[in-house]
Structures are given as structure tokens and as C-alpha cells.
Enzyme design. Structure first.
Site, short mmCIF file in Angstrom:
data_model
loop_
_atom_site.label_atom_id
_atom_site.label_comp_id
_atom_site.label_asym_id
_atom_site.label_seq_id
_atom_site.Cartn_x
_atom_site.Cartn_y
_atom_site.Cartn_z
N ALA A 50 0.80 -1.23 0.00
CA ALA A 50 0.00 0.00 0.00
C ALA A 50 0.83 1.28 0.00
CB ALA A 50 -0.93 0.01 1.21
N ARG B 181 8.43 9.10 -1.02
CA ARG B 181 9.88 9.28 -0.89
C ARG B 181 10.61 8.90 -2.18
NH1 ARG B 181 11.33 6.50 4.81
NH2 ARG B 181 9.46 5.29 4.33
N ARG C 175 12.79 -4.74 -35.81
CA ARG C 175 11.54 -4.47 -35.12
C ARG C 175 10.74 -5.77 -34.97
NH1 ARG C 175 9.18 0.38 -38.53
NH2 ARG C 175 7.34 -0.06 -37.23
N TYR D 212 15.57 -0.19 -45.87
CA TYR D 212 14.38 -0.47 -45.05
C TYR D 212 13.60 -1.61 -45.69
CZ TYR D 212 9.75 -0.29 -43.03
OH TYR D 212 8.59 -0.64 -42.43
N TYR E 56 3.50 0.92 -46.94
CA TYR E 56 2.34 1.56 -46.33
C TYR E 56 1.86 2.69 -47.22
CZ TYR E 56 -0.43 3.84 -42.62
OH TYR E 56 -1.43 4.41 -41.87
#
Length: 468
Positions: A15, A20, A336, A369, A390
Site C-alpha cells: 500500500a 519518498r 523491429r 528499409y 504503407y
């Protein structure tokens, strides 16, 4: 029911709000070796065979539930009134009896061996409570273990309530306890807050046990690190240093070569086979596996990936990918997620691969790429190749057959297929399929204008001739 078949379960105190730590999340979610401290404690309980786990949360229970297993039961301590008060929040779990271990969620080095050894002593001695203790060179801040003339535990005194003589005691309370659940349920009702902090101390259960004629025992743990927790960033840094060194030592013992460990971080669960070499600045995390004789680094980051035997990963970034055997990657390569590189391949500098499969002995040397592609074996990529996967709305795949040659500065516009043994000329934009063995040329015809520079440019001044 025999003692060994008694119900065994855990209550984890979690909890703390992390003030700190100066962080926005609960303290127990601060990470050691990139894993929340709370998860360390849960995993230790499960390794010890405790699958019934109750977690006492503060004002961010949802944050804790996202980290721990879904079968953990979370109860809320709305106000902080001490460790005893925290356990009161889970009192309903005690009704079915058995043995319960209470642990701190910010003490990550508790382990199954200590949990089970303490339980064995707890049951063998038929204790109402067994406190896990440790001896440390600097006990400041910890509750001191008070032992009687017979060597048994006579009480626990918190730092702020201890006398000068008691503060010199070097045996401390780890904050881990095994309880008989029925005893604990009764003892919680007898706790008071008559102390310097005005809180309900769980340590007072030892006094209650002794006053009622029940037995209180202490399990002295040889590993002093078990008691270590973190209240601030300095403490967290210390825990990370200890955990990092432990993991490095473990891999060294298994035959891994780490000639210099500057900047080397190896997460929990990483597997490294013998004779692999880990160079400075390397970070290995998650479900990562490194094959024998592989060389990783310097300055590489690999997470949830597999690198085959004899491969080399130099100054590169890999996530959720696989690299075959005898393959070189880097420098400055990014694989990736869902990228799969075959055996004997070469992925060179400034290459990015995403969601693609690249076959054996294929060479992608530099400045390229490759996204959403299936590339065969023994394919050669020239410099500057781009797969334009894309269109702003959808992503499409490219297929390149075995032994194809992709010329420098080729743009591939998918969906497109380059056949086996086919060639693309340098500077070509490929937007339709190339048959097996064919040559694709798709660029503007070169035009020469004689004497153009002399008529239009003054080389000395950088001005047009008409401006001179």
C-alpha cells in the site's frame, strides 16, 4: 489433516504510495532489473508453491492489478495505520485456517528457499508465529529482534521505540512472517496503537503470542539481502546494482564470457549459452536467448528475441525477433517486432527490418528499409533499397525470391513479387511483378545537356553567368 497438507497462502503488503521515491505510481511498482518489485515477491511465492495470494493495495489498486497475475486477490487499505492495520484489511482470508506468510511488496530478494525453509521450521516447531530474521552490519531503521535467555524470540522492538542498548542489536526483523492463520485472526483483534507512531504494529503479534502461551520462533536467514527494501531512489539503485551483479555472476558461472561488465544489464529469465561473449553497454531483457559462441555488443539492446549460435550483434536494437546461426547484424541495425533472419545472413549498418522474414545467406549490407516482406535465400540488396509497404491506410507485403539481386536505390511498391534470380536495376521503382530471371528497369532515361554548367553557373562565384 497433516501439517504438510495444511492450507498455505500469502498476504503481500503493497500500500505504500511512493512519496519518498518522488514517483506517481505505488512504490512497489518501481522496478528492479526492469521488473516491478511486487512482481518479484509474487513470483517468489509462486515458486514456493503458494498460489493463493492476497495483495493489500493503497489508493491505486488498478495499477497493481495490471502487474500481478489475474488470480491474485486485491484488498484496499484506505488509510495507512501500520503493518498490523494493513493485514487487518485481508482478515477475511484467515477464516479458512492454515498457514499464512506475510511479506513486504518492496523487498524483492525474498526467494522460495527462504519461504519454504522458514515454513518447515514454523510447522516443525508448531509456532503461532515465525519471524524471518537476518544479521546485518548496519541495523539502522529496522526492528530489532529481542531474544530471551533460552535463545527464543522474546519480542521485536521498532527503531523509534528501541532503547540505546536495543539499537545495538544486529539481528533484525525482515518483515516476513509465517503465522498460524487462526492465531493471526485472533491477534489482529488484540493489537493497539499505543506506540510512538500511533500505529498498529504487526510485530506486536509476537508479544501477543508469548502472553497467551503460544510459541514464537525466529528463522535466521543467512542471506542478508533478503531483508533489503527500497524507500527512495538511492535504495532502489542499490537493489538494482545487487540484482545486476547477481545475474552477471550467474551467467559467468554458466560459462558466459563477460570480459568487462560496464553498462551490461541482463534481465531475469534471459538464457545465454556457453562461450557466448557479452560486450560492454549491452542490455538483454525479457524472453531472450543467446546461442553458444555468439557475440553481443558492444552497445546492443535485445528484448524478447533469439540469437543463434555463432552470430554477432554489433551496436544494434532487436525486439521480438529471431536471428539464425552464423549471422551478422549491425552496426546500427534495428530489427523491429516479428523479424526473422536466417542462417549465415548479413544485415549491415543503418538497416531497419520490420515484420519480415529474410532467408539464409541473404545480404542487406547498408542503408535499407525492409518492411512486411518475405525475402528468400542468397538475395543481395544494394545500398538504399526501400520497401514502401504503407500507403497511409493499408500495409502490403512484398515477396522476393531466392538469389534475386535488388539494385541500389530500388523502391519496391507492394503488393509486388520479385521472382527467383531476378534483377532490378539501380534506381528502379518496381510496382509490378518481376518474373523469375528477368531484369526490371524503371527509371527516367538519362539526358545530357552539353556546356550547361558553363552557360548557367559561375563556378568561382556561385552565380549564374548572366549575373556576373
Amino acid at each position: 489433516m497433516s501439517i504438510k497438507n495444511r492450507r498455505k497462502f500469502a498476504i503481500i503488503l503493497a500500500a505504500g504510495d511512493g512519496k519518498r521515491m518522488k514517483c506517481d505510481q505505488p512504490k512497489v511498482l518501481c522496478e528492479v532489473l526492469f521488473q516491478p518489485m511486487l512482481k518479484w515477491v509474487e513470483n517468489a511465492c509462486r515458486s514456493a508453491g503458494l498460489d493463493e495470494i492476497y495483495i493489500v493495495a493503497g489508493d491505486q489498486p488498478d495499477a497493481l492489478s495490471q502487474v500481478v497475475s489475474s488470480d491474485c486477490s486485491i484488498v484496499i487499505q484506505a488509510e495507512r495505520r501500520g503493518t498490523g492495520h494493513a493485514v487487518m484489511m485481508a482478515a477475511d482470508a484467515l477464516g479458512a485456517g492454515g498457514d499464512v506468510i506475510v511479506l513486504y511488496g518492496d523487498a524483492p530478494f525474498i526467494n522460495e528457499d527462504v519461504i519454504n525453509a522458514a515454513l518447515a521450521q514454523h510447522q516443525a516447531q508448531r509456532n503461532a508465529v515465525t519471524v524471518v530474521t537476518a544479521k546485518v552490519s548496519d541495523p539502522t531503521g529496522y526492528g530489532r529482534i529481542i531474544r530471551g535467555a533460552d535463545g527464543e524470540i522474546a519480542g521485536i522492538v521498532e527503531q523509534k521505540d528501541a532503547t540505546d542498548a536495543q539499537r545495538k542489536i544486529d539481528e533484525i526483523n525482515s518483515g516476513v512472517y509465517w503465522f498460524d492463520a487462526a492465531f493471526l485472526a485472533d491477534a489482529l483483534q488484540k493489537l493497539t496503537c499505543q506506540n510512538a507512531q500511533g500505529e498498529y504494529y504487526l510485530t506486536d503479534t509476537v508479544k501477543i503470542a508469548l502472553e497467551t502461551g503460544a510459541r514464537a520462533g525466529g528463522f535466521l536467514c543467512e542471506d542478508g539481502d533478503v531483508i533489503l527494501g527500497a524507500n527512495d531512489r538511492k535504495g532502489l539503485k542499490l537493489l538494482n546494482e545487487i540484482a545486476r551483479n547477481r545475474e552477471i555472476d550467474r551467467h559467468l558461472s554458466n560459462g558466459v564470457d563477460i570480459p568487462l561488465d560496464d553498462g551490461v544489464i541482463i534481465g531475469l529469465g534471459v538464457f545465454i549459452d556457453h562461450d557466448a561473449r557479452i560486450m560492454p553497454g549491452t542490455v538483454l531483457l525479457g524472453d531472450t536467448k543467446i546461442g553458444a559462441h555468439a557475440v553481443i555488443g558492444p552497445n546492443s539492446y535485445i528484448k524478447d528475441s533469439t540469437v543463434g549460435a555463432g552470430s554477432s550483434i554489433l551496436s544494434s536494437y532487436l525486439t521480438d525477433s529471431t536471428v539464425g546461426e552464423g549471422t551478422t547484424v549491425g552496426p546500427f541495425t534495428q530489427l523491429r517486432p516479428n523479424s526473422h533472419i536466417g542462417n549465415g545472413a548479413k544485415i549491415g549498418d543503418f538497416v531497419e527490418v520490420k515484420n519480415s522474414t529474410i532467408g539464409d545467406k541473404t545480404s542487406v549490407a547498408h542503408l535499407t528499409y525492409i518492411g512486411d516482406a518475405d525475402v528468400g535465400s542468397q538475395v543481395n540488396f544494394g545500398c538504399g533499397v526501400v520497401i514502401a509497404n504503407y500507403d497511409g491506410i493499408h500495409k502490403f507485403r512484398t515477396t522476393i525470391g531466392d538469389r534475386a539481386f535488388i539494385g541500389c536505390n530500388t523502391n519496391l511498391i507492394p503488393p509486388v513479387r520479385v521472382g527467383e534470380g531476378a534483377y532490378t536495376a539501380a534506381g528502379t521503382t518496381v510496382d509490378s511483378d518481376v518474373p523469375d530471371g528477368a531484369l526490371s528497369i524503371g527509371r527516367a532515361r538519362q539526358e545530357i545537356k552539353e556546356q550547361w554548367a558553363a552557360k548557367n553557373i559561375n563556378f568561382k562565384g556561385g552565380k549564374k553567368a548572366t549575373e556576373v
